[in-house]
Design a protein around this motif. Structure first.
Motif, PDB file in Angstrom:
ATOM      1  N   THR A  73      13.834  38.426  31.373  1.00 46.82           N
ATOM      2  CA  THR A  73      13.593  37.868  32.709  1.00 46.82           C
ATOM      3  C   THR A  73      14.775  38.232  33.612  1.00 46.82           C
ATOM      4  O   THR A  73      14.607  38.605  34.771  1.00 46.82           O
ATOM      5  N   ASP A 119      21.075  38.788  22.761  1.00 46.44           N
ATOM      6  CA  ASP A 119      20.337  39.478  21.706  1.00 46.44           C
ATOM      7  C   ASP A 119      21.354  40.166  20.803  1.00 46.44           C
ATOM      8  O   ASP A 119      22.446  40.540  21.254  1.00 46.44           O
ATOM      9  N   ARG A 151       8.949  33.161  25.930  1.00 46.83           N
ATOM     10  CA  ARG A 151      10.317  32.772  25.592  1.00 46.83           C
ATOM     11  C   ARG A 151      10.481  31.262  25.705  1.00 46.83           C
ATOM     12  O   ARG A 151      10.229  30.690  26.757  1.00 46.83           O
TER      13      ARG A 151
HETATM   14  P1  AMP Z   1      11.819  37.175  28.473  1.00 46.71           P
HETATM   15  O1  AMP Z   1      12.972  36.757  29.291  1.00 46.71           O
HETATM   16  O2  AMP Z   1      10.753  36.145  28.365  1.00 46.71           O
HETATM   17  O3  AMP Z   1      11.289  38.508  28.905  1.00 46.71           O
HETATM   18  O4  AMP Z   1      12.353  37.350  26.986  1.00 46.71           O
HETATM   19  C1  AMP Z   1      13.420  38.226  26.744  1.00 46.71           C
HETATM   20  C2  AMP Z   1      13.728  38.276  25.292  1.00 46.71           C
HETATM   21  O5  AMP Z   1      12.590  38.751  24.562  1.00 46.71           O
HETATM   22  C3  AMP Z   1      14.837  39.243  24.968  1.00 46.71           C
HETATM   23  O6  AMP Z   1      16.120  38.687  25.142  1.00 46.71           O
HETATM   24  C4  AMP Z   1      14.540  39.585  23.529  1.00 46.71           C
HETATM   25  O7  AMP Z   1      15.025  38.589  22.662  1.00 46.71           O
HETATM   26  C5  AMP Z   1      13.022  39.597  23.494  1.00 46.71           C
HETATM   27  N1  AMP Z   1      12.500  40.942  23.701  1.00 46.71           N
HETATM   28  C6  AMP Z   1      11.879  41.415  24.799  1.00 46.71           C
HETATM   29  N2  AMP Z   1      11.491  42.696  24.606  1.00 46.71           N
HETATM   30  C7  AMP Z   1      11.889  43.055  23.373  1.00 46.71           C
HETATM   31  C8  AMP Z   1      11.792  44.257  22.581  1.00 46.71           C
HETATM   32  N3  AMP Z   1      11.180  45.342  23.043  1.00 46.71           N
HETATM   33  N4  AMP Z   1      12.349  44.252  21.349  1.00 46.71           N
HETATM   34  C9  AMP Z   1      12.971  43.143  20.863  1.00 46.71           C
HETATM   35  N5  AMP Z   1      13.072  41.987  21.550  1.00 46.71           N
HETATM   36  C10 AMP Z   1      12.538  41.930  22.786  1.00 46.71           C
END
Ligand code: AMP
Ligand code: COA
Length: 636
Positions: A400, A487, A513
């Motif tokens: 995000t 991460d 998330r």
């Molecule tokens: P959001 O803010 O809801 O988009 O979630 C972000 C989080 O989702 C990241 O910090 C990761 O932990 C995980 N995430 C998103 N895309 C990936 C990906 N392609 N591979 C691994 N984790 C991902």
């Protein structure tokens, strides 16, 4: 085609500011920026500090002005209501002008906040663009959240007005939005002055006299005024003015309001849609997310429209609406070039169609590639999709906060060789490093915390809403000079990144998330609960699902199963159904260190049947035995 990635990346490295100034030329500015970046402004600097533009003009008006008013801007495809609708750019402009006029009439002005709490209907897109048109700041709240979560966002954003609809359609039920919204406004300390409600044919909401307005009536009045010569102009704003605030899970009950500015956002989306997603004016893009998530903001609404492409707005699920072939039907019927979804959706489809037969029933000749993000794309899922679709399947990593992919395989620049399990390489602007706990870069192939060297590129968050200090504390203090992504992962010898999981208490449930800390706060609010731990348990379909362990207060006189049921209801009522909190177990004690820290990682390892070492500092090893016994008894 050989990839131009290395050459483009090198160009950015050599002159990062020149690179983004050049990219800014894709955007129409009322005052074009002369300066790319001001390192002294904001928390870590600001992009295009002297630029001025309007994002709605870039997404709508300019395409009509250049003679493309008849081109489809939005194709609304809603198998849950049996509706399809094609909206051209000229029609979209008229709708946006009408709502912008209504908002202005209701007293909304530049800089005011507007909450958008709506399902996946064209009016939701119109709502966002109308705010952008008048310089108001929208904050879209996902429909799967409960009233309390919506109330927290109302209190933080302090909106002048809320745009909503009577209902959302889930396959098994109609979600009544209005009672949830009314309850949220009751709970919040801040009270919006007005609410505008789109009454859907499936359900009519009750409107509150004096505060609530009927969307269609307001629209009809505004259209009549426009026809009578009233104007609804785009209001120029500074590149650094906020376009929207989107809330995301933090580690406490208070969600973080991620701010997106106008200038950097427009430049980064125009660049990324073309160079990463290989999509441009006239192409059709299908992003099967929800406008309540960042992915939906960027790649359902703003990026395709800013580039003059056609965006598919899908109201449905990957399976069951009516079947696991829905995505392929839509790709074929509307000629989508790209499909972007979450790995969990592909896992759901694979479960129903293991042999990959359904894609073969459709003409996918326009279809170029499948992009996956939102959670780790497991190699097995990628392999299944590659075989079923006979197309590149591209994992890409973002948050995000980043606003666009930090690490990807850029189709528009020519693909690099795919390594399944890796989202590939950093995009220009994102200087990715893997650090040890002291902030020192680790060796290649060694795990560590993934961090981004400051400054972040255009489009990434400049700060949190009204909370510069929280922004610093949450992201910038762990590793000075870096943004900490929370991460963990590693870079291989060829610079490919592997993202292995979060370092905080955020879990990823079906690409959504969520914070286990927030769930613990909800569970802990039950009067019988002494303490609790919520962990993310591995799940074949959703990646992770939350699982709670609770210790009851002495003398709590309730059946364990009754308490477990109540706790599930509490999380559903306080956070929402999207948390998918359906497992909670009462235990005698939680494994803790002697200093009282709950050993959540150890609990997770036991539940996921992964090897672990009992920490030497454990207070009572019997607590581990108890959880082991529960898990061995098949409680998971
Ligand atoms: P959001 O803010 O809801 O988009 O979630 C972000 C989080 O989702 C990241 O910090 C990761 O932990 C995980 N995430 C998103 N895309 C990936 C990906 N392609 N591979 C691994 N984790 C991902
Ligand atoms: N409004 C209201 N409620 C919602 C909602 C919305 N917009 N979206 C989900 N919910 C509810 C569901 O009705 C369900 O409620 P229930 O407990 O009463 O059944 C709950 O939230 C969980 O929903 P969901 O996550 O959709 O799980 P599911 O088991 O119904 O479906 C999948 C599983 C895999 C099909 C589904 O999770 C999915 O489509 N995932 C892809 C998500 C995605 O594309 N994310 C992109 C983010 S980048």
């Amino acid at each position: 085609m050989t990839s131009r990635y290395r050459e483009v990346h090198e160009a950015w490295r050599e002159d990062p500011f020149g690179f983004w100034l050049e990219a800014s030329r894709e955007i129409d500015w009322t005052r074009p920026p002369q300066t790319a970046f001001d390192a002294e402004a904001g928390v870590y600097g600001r992009w295009f500090p002297d630029g001025e533009l309007n994002t709605c003009h870039n997404a709508v008006d300019r395409h009509v002005a250049s003679g493309n008013g008849e081109r489809a801007a939005i194709i609304y495809d809603s198998p849950v209501t049996g509706t399809k609708r094609r909206i051209g750019y000229a029609e979209l402009l008229r709708e946006v002008q009408a709502l912008a006029l209504t908002l202005t009439d209701l007293g909304v002005a530049k800089g005011d906040r507007v909450i958008v709490y709506m399902p996946m209907i064209p009016e939701a897109v119109v709502a966002m663009l109308a705010c952008a048109r008048i310089g108001a700041i929208h904050s879209v709240v996902f429909g799967g959240f409960a009233a309390k979560e919506l109330a927290a966002r109302i209190d933080d954003a302090a909106p002048k007005l809320v745009l909503s609809a009577s209902c959302g359609i889930e396959p098994a039920r109609t979600v009544e939005y209005k009672p949830l919204l009314d309850r949220a406004i009751e709970l919040s300390a801040h009270k919006p002055e007005a609410v505008v409600v789109k009454q859907r044919p499936q359900l009519t909401a009750t409107l509150i006299e004096g505060r609530d307005h009927d969307w269609d009536e307001a629209r009809a009045a505004a259209v009549a005024r426009l026809e009578g010569g009233a104007e609804s102009p785009c209001v120029p704003v500074k590149a650094t003015d906020p376009l929207y605030v989107i809330y995301t899970s933090g580690s406490t009950g208070k969600p973080k309001g991620v701010v997106r500015d106008n200038g950097g956002h427009a430049v980064s989306l125009a660049w990324s849609l073309k160079n990463i997603f290989d999509t441009d004016a006239g192409d059709t893009f299908f992003c099967a997310s929800d406008v309540g998530w960042v992915v939906g903001h960027c790649y359902i609404v703003y990026a395709p429209l800013i580039r003059g492409a056609t965006s598919i707005l899908f109201e449905g699920k990957p399976i069951g609406t009516p079947d696991a072939g829905t995505y392929w039907r839509i790709v074929a019927e509307h000629g989508a070039r790209i499909l972007f979804t979450a790995p969990t959706a592909i896992r759901a489809i694979r479960k129903e169609d293991p042999g990959g037969e359904m894609p073969k029933r459709h003409d996918l000749s326009e279809f170029k590639a499948l992009f996956l993000a939102g959670e780790r794309a497991d190699p097995e899922t990628i392999l299944w999709a590659e075989n079923a679709l006979d197309r590149p399947v591209i994992d890409h990593w973002w948050q995000t906060e980043s606003g666009w992919p930090m690490v990807a395989n850029p189709l528009g620049l020519g693909l690099l060789p795919v390594k399944r399990g890796s989202p590939t390489v950093p995009m220009p602007g994102f200087d990715v490093e893997v650090l040890d706990p002291f902030g020192r870069p680790v060796a290649k192939n060694e795990m560590g915390a993934i961090a981004l060297k400051l400054p972040l590129p255009p489009g990434a968050l400049p700060t949190l809403w009204n909370a510069d200090e929280r922004f610093r504390q949450s992201y910038l203090t762990e590793f000075p000079g870096y943004y900490s992504t929370s991460d963990a992962g590693f870079l291989d010898d060829e610079g490919y990144l592997y993202v292995m999981g979060r370092t905080d208490d955020v879990i990823n449930v079906a690409g959504h998330r969520l914070s286990t800390g927030e769930m613990e706060e909800a569970v802990g609010s039950h009067p019988a609960v002494a303490e609790c731990a919520v962990i993310g348990m591995h799940d074949e379909l959703k990646g992770e699902i939350p699982c709670g362990f609770v210790v009851l207060k002495k003398g709590a006189e309730m059946e364990r199963s009754a308490i477990e049921r109540e706790l599930i209801t509490i999380v559903r009522d306080q956070i929402g159904p999207v948390a998918a909190f359906r497992r909670v177990l009462v235990v005698d004690r939680l494994p803790k260190t002697r200093s009282g820290k709950i050993l959540r990682r150890t609990i997770k390892a036991i539940v996921d049947d992964k090897p672990f070492e009992t920490p030497a500092t454990i207070e009572d090893p019997a607590a581990i035995d108890e959880i082991r016994a529960i898990v061995a008894n098949g409680a998971r």
